[in-house]
Design an enzyme around this catalytic site. Structure first.
Site, short mmCIF file in Angstrom:
data_model
loop_
_atom_site.label_atom_id
_atom_site.label_comp_id
_atom_site.label_asym_id
_atom_site.label_seq_id
_atom_site.Cartn_x
_atom_site.Cartn_y
_atom_site.Cartn_z
CG ASP A 167 -4.08 -10.32 -5.93
OD1 ASP A 167 -3.54 -10.35 -7.05
OD2 ASP A 167 -4.39 -9.26 -5.35
CB SER A 168 -4.14 -13.15 -11.01
OG SER A 168 -3.12 -14.08 -10.79
CG ASP A 188 -0.09 -11.03 -5.21
OD1 ASP A 188 0.53 -10.05 -4.75
OD2 ASP A 188 -0.74 -11.01 -6.27
CE LYS A 231 2.63 -9.57 -7.22
NZ LYS A 231 1.56 -8.57 -7.07
CD GLU A 269 -1.83 -4.89 -6.39
OE1 GLU A 269 -2.57 -3.88 -6.34
OE2 GLU A 269 -2.16 -5.94 -6.97
CD GLU A 303 -0.43 -5.69 -13.68
OE1 GLU A 303 -0.11 -6.02 -12.51
OE2 GLU A 303 -1.47 -6.10 -14.22
O1 KIV Z 1 -1.75 -11.54 -9.12
C1 KIV Z 1 -0.97 -11.63 -10.08
O2 KIV Z 1 -1.02 -12.58 -10.88
C2 KIV Z 1 0.00 -10.56 -10.27
C3 KIV Z 1 0.83 -10.58 -11.51
C4 KIV Z 1 0.02 -10.18 -12.69
C5 KIV Z 1 2.05 -9.77 -11.38
O3 KIV Z 1 0.12 -9.71 -9.45
#
Ligand code: KIV
Length: 260
Positions: free
Chosen positions: A45-46, A84, A113, A115, A178
């Site tokens: 989600d970056s 994510d 993934k 959090e 992280e």
């Molecule tokens: O969204 C992302 O890129 C991440 C990584 C930094 C682990 O969660």
């Protein structure tokens, strides 16, 4: 064509070497990550900050994530694709979270993934029982940026260790750490049987993850201590664009060799 890596392959590889994961968002990044042999492509989600130019990841939607996950899955053939789950897609209700997790697999991801620690344990368990492999994420969790006040090294050793063990028990196949001090990462990595994947978490994790744009130098203003830049895309591309503009203005491009 190479076979797509499975979670079993990832676990087997982790027994003899470190794992690698890099984010991918589009055809360009997916093809490069895949061709490089990096084990896992994380559709992070970056993309909210890297692709969409937002200040953080909070505005990223499920529709955004599924769109990019579909592209990454289509444009890779070997890397394990991890989708994510964006902010709001798994917090509001368990039923919604389950539907959203499954939507990632339908879009082509092999795992999701999410959090958090204690608060996501029942969800992780349900997802794994339903056949959705889950990667956990502890330490600094960017979706909580309004609570933490921005990126911070997470030194809460006891909580991190407890939550890491609980996530493993709930069924995660790997765990991102992280911005965690190296010694705490070492302890957690020793305590878990599933691999840890560090970002700003030192050398003792079982693998590492970096954001494609950051490691390749797309964003020169982003300079956290943990980042190693393997390429200077920004300056290379800027130089190329300036050279093109100068050639066009001077009339030296296109030349006879570019003309019909
Ligand atoms: O969204 C992302 O890129 C991440 C990584 C930094 C682990 O969660």
């Amino acid at each position: 064509m190479p076979r797509r890596l499975t979670i079993r392959d990832i676990h087997e590889a982790a027994r003899s070497r470190k794992l690698s994961m890099v984010t991918a968002y589009d055809a360009f990044s997916a093809r490069l990550v895949d061709e490089s042999g990096v084990d896992m492509a994380l559709v992070g989600d970056s993309l909210g900050t890297t692709v969409q130019g937002r200040p953080d990841t909070l505005g990223v939607t499920m529709a955004d994530m599924l769109y990019h996950t579909g592209i990454v899955a289509r444009c890779s053939s070997r890397a394990l694709v991890v989708g994510d789950m964006p902010f709001g897609s798994y917090q509001a209700s368990r039923a919604r979270a389950m539907e959203n997790a499954m939507a990632f697999l339908r879009a082509g991801a092999q795992a999701v993934k999410l959090e958090g620690g204690k608060r996501v344990l029942p969800l992780v368990k349900r997802m794994v029982e339903a056949g959705v492999p889950v990667m956990g994420h502890l330490g600094f969790t960017p979706q909580s940026t309004n609570q933490t006040g921005g990126p911070r090294v997470n030194k809460a050793r006891d909580t991190l260790l407890k939550e890491a063990l609980a996530l493993e028990k709930a069924g995660v196949f790997a765990l991102v750490l992280e911005m965690v001090p190296a010694e705490i990462t070492k302890e957690i990595s020793k305590a878990l049987t599933v691999p840890t994947i560090g970002i700003g978490a030192g050398p003792h994790a079982d693998g590492q993850v970096l954001v494609f744009y950051d490691m390749l130098g797309f964003s020169p203003e982003f300079t956290p201590r943990f980042l190693k830049r393997y390429f200077d895309f920004h300056n290379g591309a800027l130089g190329a664009l300036k050279a093109y503009k100068a050639d066009v203005e001077a009339g030296s491009y296109p030349g006879p060799e570019h003309s019909y």
